[in-house]
Write an enzyme that holds these catalytic residues in place. Structure first.
Site, PDB file in Angstrom:
ATOM      1  N   ASP A  93     -26.492  36.057 -33.390  1.00 46.95           N
ATOM      2  CA  ASP A  93     -25.851  36.643 -34.575  1.00 46.95           C
ATOM      3  C   ASP A  93     -26.710  36.456 -35.828  1.00 46.95           C
ATOM      4  O   ASP A  93     -27.442  35.468 -35.938  1.00 46.95           O
ATOM      5  CB  ASP A  93     -24.484  35.970 -34.766  1.00 46.95           C
ATOM      6  CG  ASP A  93     -23.568  36.790 -35.662  1.00 46.95           C
ATOM      7  OD1 ASP A  93     -23.919  37.945 -35.987  1.00 46.95           O
ATOM      8  OD2 ASP A  93     -22.507  36.278 -36.034  1.00 46.95           O
ATOM      9  N   HIS A 115     -32.708  43.760 -36.489  1.00 43.75           N
ATOM     10  CA  HIS A 115     -32.652  43.831 -35.021  1.00 43.75           C
ATOM     11  C   HIS A 115     -34.058  43.775 -34.422  1.00 43.75           C
ATOM     12  O   HIS A 115     -34.278  43.166 -33.380  1.00 43.75           O
ATOM     13  CB  HIS A 115     -31.928  45.096 -34.571  1.00 43.75           C
ATOM     14  CG  HIS A 115     -30.484  45.128 -34.992  1.00 43.75           C
ATOM     15  ND1 HIS A 115     -29.651  44.041 -34.857  1.00 43.75           N
ATOM     16  CD2 HIS A 115     -29.727  46.095 -35.576  1.00 43.75           C
ATOM     17  CE1 HIS A 115     -28.446  44.339 -35.326  1.00 43.75           C
ATOM     18  NE2 HIS A 115     -28.473  45.578 -35.770  1.00 43.75           N
ATOM     19  N   LEU A 156     -36.926  32.068 -14.246  1.00 43.71           N
ATOM     20  CA  LEU A 156     -35.742  32.203 -15.098  1.00 43.71           C
ATOM     21  C   LEU A 156     -35.057  33.557 -14.872  1.00 43.71           C
ATOM     22  O   LEU A 156     -35.732  34.580 -14.753  1.00 43.71           O
ATOM     23  CB  LEU A 156     -36.183  32.092 -16.574  1.00 43.71           C
ATOM     24  CG  LEU A 156     -35.141  32.415 -17.635  1.00 43.71           C
ATOM     25  CD1 LEU A 156     -34.043  31.360 -17.670  1.00 43.71           C
ATOM     26  CD2 LEU A 156     -35.795  32.516 -19.021  1.00 43.71           C
TER      27      LEU A 156
HETATM   28  C1  FPP Z   1     -25.967  40.500 -34.096  1.00 47.03           C
HETATM   29  O1  FPP Z   1     -26.388  40.522 -35.433  1.00 47.03           O
HETATM   30  C2  FPP Z   1     -26.917  41.182 -33.229  1.00 47.03           C
HETATM   31  C3  FPP Z   1     -26.664  42.311 -32.485  1.00 47.03           C
HETATM   32  C4  FPP Z   1     -25.364  43.000 -32.416  1.00 47.03           C
HETATM   33  C5  FPP Z   1     -27.723  42.961 -31.714  1.00 47.03           C
HETATM   34  C6  FPP Z   1     -28.585  42.023 -30.932  1.00 47.03           C
HETATM   35  C7  FPP Z   1     -29.791  42.726 -30.484  1.00 47.03           C
HETATM   36  C8  FPP Z   1     -31.016  42.208 -30.473  1.00 47.03           C
HETATM   37  C9  FPP Z   1     -31.340  40.826 -30.912  1.00 47.03           C
HETATM   38  C10 FPP Z   1     -32.161  42.994 -30.007  1.00 47.03           C
HETATM   39  C11 FPP Z   1     -32.209  43.172 -28.525  1.00 47.03           C
HETATM   40  C12 FPP Z   1     -32.484  41.938 -27.753  1.00 47.03           C
HETATM   41  C13 FPP Z   1     -32.827  41.937 -26.436  1.00 47.03           C
HETATM   42  C14 FPP Z   1     -32.981  40.661 -25.733  1.00 47.03           C
HETATM   43  C15 FPP Z   1     -33.097  43.150 -25.663  1.00 47.03           C
HETATM   44  P1  FPP Z   1     -25.485  41.294 -36.492  1.00 47.03           P
HETATM   45  O2  FPP Z   1     -26.030  42.675 -36.629  1.00 47.03           O
HETATM   46  O3  FPP Z   1     -24.059  41.211 -36.090  1.00 47.03           O
HETATM   47  O4  FPP Z   1     -25.777  40.449 -37.784  1.00 47.03           O
HETATM   48  P2  FPP Z   1     -24.794  40.223 -39.023  1.00 47.03           P
HETATM   49  O5  FPP Z   1     -23.580  39.487 -38.476  1.00 47.03           O
HETATM   50  O6  FPP Z   1     -25.606  39.394 -39.957  1.00 47.03           O
HETATM   51  O7  FPP Z   1     -24.460  41.574 -39.561  1.00 47.03           O
END
Ligand code: FPP
Length: 228
Positions: free
Chosen positions: A11, A28, A122
């Site tokens: 997050d 992201h 892994l």
């Molecule tokens: C949460 O941050 C993150 C996500 C919903 C997306 C996660 C995706 C990635 C890290 C990229 C892909 C990874 C892999 C391993 C393929 P948020 O957007 O909710 O952040 P915020 O709460 O600060 O708005």
């Protein structure tokens, strides 16, 4: 002991970007780089399974632009990193609702899983279009289809997405939020939780080592009493 299975709610990508005056999508991108670092660190630590919460069944509520960006990011990641998985003998797996995804990402996910299926290092489980309630609901539907009239807990467990994978020992959430957000609801019943204030893009391998060290000092009782 090192936890066999670690789950991570990655997050804080959006906040990381917004604090820098960047688009959320930039967060992201940065989060993806972090994921790669942490996958390597988990392999080095001897963790056997790492589940990454990449896109939830609730994330469709975000703007079409952000959803599209995350989906193409994961698609590219799967293809681009195949050599990295091969070199490190990493097996890619998926949990979540594949049927609700566009065909191109579905086939990319299936390809990454099949290309790495024989690797014994892994196992990285990408929770993509994943929701804990959705996974349990799909398990219940499978049980009904099999004609099981009086299911036991073991029937639910056996009909989840990856029944061979042990329950997570440790679930990490970054960016300081104290919520499960529908992540591994069934499997995480006895997981130890670790909350980090750091935003996901700021995570380093040292943060994973810190979380694992703290986990080693927890008394796990699974509802029983402490044995000293
Ligand atoms: C949460 O941050 C993150 C996500 C919903 C997306 C996660 C995706 C990635 C890290 C990229 C892909 C990874 C892999 C391993 C393929 P948020 O957007 O909710 O952040 P915020 O709460 O600060 O708005």
């Amino acid at each position: 002991m090192v936890p066999a299975h670690v789950g991570i709610i990655m997050d804080g990508n959006g906040r990381w970007a917004q604090r820098r005056g960047l688009f959320r999508t930039q967060g992201h991108l940065e989060g993806l780089k972090t994921a790669k670092k942490i996958v390597k660190a988990a392999a080095d630590l001897g963790i056997s399974y790492l589940t990454l919460f990449t896109f939830s069944t609730e994330n469709w509520k975000r703007s079409a632009e952000e959803v599209g960006f995350i989906i193409s990011l994961v698609k590219e990641y799967l293809r681009r990193e195949l050599d990295f998985y091969r070199e490190n003998r990493i097996r890619i797996r998926h949990t979540g609702n594949l049927e609700g995804l566009p065909p191109d990402i579905r086939s990319e996910m299936n390809l990454a899983c099949s290309e790495t299926a024989e690797f014994s290092g892994l196992q990285v489980i990408l929770a993509f279009n994943y929701g804990g309630r959705d996974e349990i609901l799909r398990a219940v539907k499978k049980i009904i289809d099999k004609g099981i009239k009086n299911p036991a807990e073991s029937d639910i467990a056996a009909n989840l997405d990856n029944p061979d994978i042990p329950d997570p020992d440790l679930i990490i959430r970054t960016a300081g939020e104290f919520r499960t957000s529908n992540f591994l609801l069934w499997e995480g019943a006895y997981a130890e939780y670790y909350i980090s204030d750091k935003l996901w893009p700021d995570w380093e391998s040292a943060d994973l080592i810190r979380a694992v060290d703290e986990y080693k000092n927890r008394d796990r009782r699974f509802g029983g009493i402490m044995i000293k």
